[in-house]
Structure formats: C-alpha cells, structure tokens
Design a protein around this motif. Structure first.
Motif, PDB file in Angstrom:
ATOM      1  N   SER A  23      35.626 -21.532 -66.177  1.00  0.00           N
ATOM      2  CA  SER A  23      36.310 -20.333 -66.662  1.00  0.00           C
ATOM      3  C   SER A  23      37.414 -19.891 -65.705  1.00  0.00           C
ATOM      4  CB  SER A  23      35.308 -19.199 -66.873  1.00  0.00           C
ATOM      5  OG  SER A  23      34.625 -18.916 -65.682  1.00  0.00           O
ATOM      6  N   ALA A  24      37.332 -20.283 -64.453  1.00  0.00           N
ATOM      7  CA  ALA A  24      38.368 -19.933 -63.473  1.00  0.00           C
ATOM      8  C   ALA A  24      39.630 -20.767 -63.673  1.00  0.00           C
ATOM      9  CB  ALA A  24      37.840 -20.136 -62.056  1.00  0.00           C
ATOM     10  N   GLY A  25      39.527 -21.765 -64.547  1.00  0.00           N
ATOM     11  CA  GLY A  25      40.679 -22.608 -64.841  1.00  0.00           C
ATOM     12  C   GLY A  25      40.556 -23.981 -64.219  1.00  0.00           C
ATOM     13  N   GLY A  26      41.425 -24.850 -64.650  1.00  0.00           N
ATOM     14  CA  GLY A  26      41.445 -26.212 -64.125  1.00  0.00           C
ATOM     15  C   GLY A  26      40.443 -27.112 -64.808  1.00  0.00           C
ATOM     16  N   ILE A  27      40.301 -28.289 -64.235  1.00  0.00           N
ATOM     17  CA  ILE A  27      39.383 -29.304 -64.749  1.00  0.00           C
ATOM     18  C   ILE A  27      38.536 -29.787 -63.579  1.00  0.00           C
ATOM     19  CG2 ILE A  27      39.217 -31.625 -65.725  1.00  0.00           C
ATOM     20  CD1 ILE A  27      41.836 -31.111 -67.155  1.00  0.00           C
TER      21      ILE A  27
END
Length: 81
Positions: A37-41
C-alpha cells in the motif's frame, strides 16, 4: 517426488527469504510479486527450506481435499493451499 526433485522445479538465485531475512542473502526462488500500500513493487522470495515446507503443506491440503497434488509453481496457487 523427493525433496531434490521438487527443488529442481524452481529457478534459484541469491536473494533474501521472506521467512528468514536474518539469514541474509541465500539461494531463493521467486514466490510472488506484491504491491504494498505504500507503493512500489516487492518480490517475495523463499529459501529451499521454506519451499519444502510450503510444498509439504500444499500436499497435505490436497490430500485432505481428495485432490491431486502437483509440486512446483507455488506463486500460481491460491493462498489457502
């Protein structure tokens, strides 16, 4: 299939196991890619010990359900297995 035959179904490279990060860099295989949820992969990787444990759990689950068990491709199976 024995342990080594199951492990041979996976491609191995150096990485950090999601269950044993304190071991540092060890031989791992890709299990899943998640999107926090904080972003990225984030790639989730597992060591040989964990792959064997996961495969044993999958085999037991398949036996309980009366379904065939086919080792390999852990990242392609459902979360409940």
């Amino acid at each position: 299939m024995d342990r080594e035959q199951i492990l041979d179904l996976y491609e191995w490279e150096d990485g950090v196991c999601f269950r044993h990060p304190s071991k540092g860099t060890v031989e791992t295989t890709h299990v899943k890619t998640i999107r926090p949820s904080a972003g990225g992969i984030q790639d989730v990787r597992a060591c040989r010990e964990c792959i064997v444990a996961i495969e044993e759990r999958r085999a037991a689950g398949a036996a309980r359900r009366g379904e065939p068990y086919s080792p390999g491709n852990i990242g392609d199976v459902g979360e409940d297995e």
